[in-house]
Design an enzyme around this catalytic site. Structure first.
Site, PDB file in Angstrom:
ATOM      1  N   GLY A  59       0.837  -1.206   0.000  1.00  0.00           N
ATOM      2  CA  GLY A  59       0.000   0.000   0.000  1.00  0.00           C
ATOM      3  C   GLY A  59       0.865   1.245   0.000  1.00  0.00           C
ATOM      4  N   HIS A 147      -7.466  -2.233   4.574  1.00  0.00           N
ATOM      5  CA  HIS A 147      -7.620  -2.110   6.032  1.00  0.00           C
ATOM      6  C   HIS A 147      -8.813  -2.897   6.587  1.00  0.00           C
ATOM      7  CE1 HIS A 147      -4.418   0.617   5.834  1.00  0.00           C
ATOM      8  NE2 HIS A 147      -4.911   1.681   6.440  1.00  0.00           N
TER       9      HIS A 147
HETATM   10  C1  LIG Z   1      -3.856   4.071   3.035  1.00  0.00           C
HETATM   11  S1  LIG Z   1      -3.266   3.994   1.402  1.00  0.00           S
HETATM   12  C2  LIG Z   1      -1.523   3.822   1.623  1.00  0.00           C
HETATM   13  C3  LIG Z   1      -0.889   5.076   2.114  1.00  0.00           C
HETATM   14  C4  LIG Z   1       0.606   5.174   1.901  1.00  0.00           C
HETATM   15  N1  LIG Z   1       1.339   4.135   2.591  1.00  0.00           N
HETATM   16  C5  LIG Z   1       1.094   6.565   2.304  1.00  0.00           C
HETATM   17  O1  LIG Z   1       2.036   6.673   3.091  1.00  0.00           O
HETATM   18  O2  LIG Z   1       0.492   7.535   1.832  1.00  0.00           O
HETATM   19  C6  LIG Z   1      -3.775   2.398   0.944  1.00  0.00           C
HETATM   20  C7  LIG Z   1      -3.241   1.934  -0.405  1.00  0.00           C
HETATM   21  O3  LIG Z   1      -3.343   0.514  -0.405  1.00  0.00           O
HETATM   22  C8  LIG Z   1      -3.582   0.090  -1.714  1.00  0.00           C
HETATM   23  N2  LIG Z   1      -4.124  -1.273  -1.623  1.00  0.00           N
HETATM   24  C9  LIG Z   1      -5.371  -1.676  -1.273  1.00  0.00           C
HETATM   25  N3  LIG Z   1      -5.446  -3.022  -1.300  1.00  0.00           N
HETATM   26  C10 LIG Z   1      -4.212  -3.467  -1.657  1.00  0.00           C
HETATM   27  C11 LIG Z   1      -3.649  -4.759  -1.864  1.00  0.00           C
HETATM   28  N4  LIG Z   1      -4.379  -5.878  -1.706  1.00  0.00           N
HETATM   29  N5  LIG Z   1      -2.356  -4.853  -2.249  1.00  0.00           N
HETATM   30  C12 LIG Z   1      -1.599  -3.724  -2.400  1.00  0.00           C
HETATM   31  N6  LIG Z   1      -2.087  -2.490  -2.216  1.00  0.00           N
HETATM   32  C13 LIG Z   1      -3.369  -2.356  -1.857  1.00  0.00           C
HETATM   33  C14 LIG Z   1      -4.526   1.129  -2.282  1.00  0.00           C
HETATM   34  O4  LIG Z   1      -4.435   1.153  -3.703  1.00  0.00           O
HETATM   35  C15 LIG Z   1      -4.013   2.419  -1.628  1.00  0.00           C
HETATM   36  O5  LIG Z   1      -3.135   3.108  -2.491  1.00  0.00           O
END
Ligand SMILES: C[S@@+](CC[C@H](N)C(=O)[O-])C[C@H]1O[C@@H](n2cnc3c(N)ncnc32)[C@H](O)[C@@H]1O
Length: 275
Positions: A59, A147
Site C-alpha cells: 500500500g 484495512h
Molecule cells: C492508506 S493507502 C496507503 C498510504 C501510503 N502508505 C502513504 O504513506 O500515503 C492504501 C493503499 O493501499 C492500496 N491497496 C489496497 N489493497 C491493496 C492490496 N491488496 N495490495 C496492495 N495495495 C493495496 C490502495 O491502492 C491504496 O493506495
C-alpha cells in the site's frame, strides 16, 4: 552504510536524527496521512532493524511512506524498499477525474523528486498476486494496504513466513477506526511467542519477529494487548458515531502511542545474541 553487524549491536548511527529530519521533510511534500512522528519511526525501522532482507511496503498510494522509508534506506544502504500497490486510484472512469494524474504517475514523481528512485522497486499489483512468487526474506513488513479485517489478515498471513528473525512487522492505521490492522495486531501478533518487543507509535502498531526468544516478552505483550483489545470491533469505520466514538477515543488514549526514543528502541530490539 550501516553493516548488518552494526544494526544488531544496539547502536544508532550518529547522524540518524538528521536523516530522520530529512525523511520527514521529504515525506511531508507528498500527499498522504502519515504524521511526522510516524515518518520518523519508519526511518528508524529502515535504519536500525537488526535483520537482513528487504523492506516490503504493501500500500503505497502517492508515496509518502515510501519516501520516508526510502530516504533512510538509501542513506544507509539498507534497502531496497519494495512498494506494492495496484495504483488504481483514481480510476480512469471516475467522474470528474479529467486530466488528473493516476496515483502511479504521482507516486513515480514523488519518489523521483525525493531522490530515492534507485532504492525503490515498484510492483503495480495487488499484494495477494505478488505473494505466490515471493522468496526474499523481509527485514521490515509494512502493511498499509487493505484495512478490512480479511484484507489485513491476508497480508499478514501471506508474508509473515518471510519475516527474518529480528525483522519488524508494522501496521498503519491501527489506532484509527479501521477494523483490520488493530484486530490482526492484537489477535495474531501480541498473542504469539514468535514476536518479542512490540508497541505503538502514532497509529503504527509494530512488533519484532523473535522466534527464538519471543516468549520472554509475553508479559509486556499481554499488558499491551489488554489495552489494545478494547479497540477491536467489527463495527468500526463509518459505523463509529456519537457515544460509541467517544468511548473508542477514550480507550485509544489509554494505549501508549507517543514518540519513540530512537536510542532506547534500538537497545530494546538489539539482536538476541547481544542480550
Ligand atoms: C492508506 S493507502 C496507503 C498510504 C501510503 N502508505 C502513504 O504513506 O500515503 C492504501 C493503499 O493501499 C492500496 N491497496 C489496497 N489493497 C491493496 C492490496 N491488496 N495490495 C496492495 N495495495 C493495496 C490502495 O491502492 C491504496 O493506495
Amino acid at each position: 552504510m550501516l553493516t548488518e553487524a552494526g544494526r544488531g549491536k544496539g547502536l544508532l548511527p550518529p547522524d540518524f536524527d538528521l536523516v530522520a529530519d530529512r525523511a520527514w521533510s521529504a515525506a511531508r511534500r507528498v500527499h498522504g496521512h502519515l504524521s511526522d512522528r510516524e515518518a520518523r519511526f519508519l526511518a528508524l525501522l529502515a535504519t536500525a532493524t537488526p535483520a537482513a532482507g528487504v523492506i516490503l511496503e504493501i500500500g503505497s498510494f502517492k508515496g509518502r511512506s515510501t519516501v520516508a522509508l526510502g530516504t533512510a534506506a538509501r542513506h544507509y544502504g539498507a534497502g531496497p524498499v519494495v512498494a506494492v500497490d495496484p495504483f488504481t486510484q483514481p480510476s480512469p472512469t471516475d467522474p470528474g477525474r479529467g486530466s488528473l494524474p493516476s496515483t502511479y504517475e504521482t507516486f513515480r514523481s514523488a519518489v523521483r523528486a525525493a531522490g530515492v528512485e534507485d532504492s525503490v522497486e515498484v510492483h503495480q499489483a495487488l499484494s495477494q498476486d505478488v505473494a505466490p512468487g515471493w522468496t526474499r526474506p523481509l527485514r521490515v513488513l509494512w502493511i498499509d494496504g487493505d484495512h478490512t479485517y480479511p484484507g489485513a489478515k491476508r497480508d499478514f498471513d501471506l508474508f509473515r513466513r518471510h519475516l527474518a528473525a529480528g525483522g519488524m512487522v508494522a501496521f498503519h492505521d491501527a489506532l484509527h477506526p479501521f477494523e483490520g490492522p488493530i484486530r490482526v495486531f492484537v489477535e495474531e501478533v501480541l498473542t504469539s511467542d514468535q514476536f518479542g518487543p512490540a508497541g505503538f507509535c502514532g497509529s503504527i502498531a509494530w512488533a519484532q519477529h523473535r522466534p527464538a526468544d519471543g516468549g520472554a516478552f509475553l508479559p509486556a505483550r499481554r499488558a499491551l494487548a489488554r489495552r489494545a483489545r478494547r479497540l477491536v470491533s467489527d463495527a468500526l469505520g463509518r459505523d463509529l458515531k456519537g457515544l460509541r466514538k467517544l468511548r473508542w477515543k477514550l480507550m485509544r488514549a489509554l494505549v501508549p502511542h507517543g514518540p519513540v526514543d530512537p536510542r532506547a528502541w534500538v537497545n530494546l530490539v538489539a539482536s538476541a545474541e547481544k542480550r
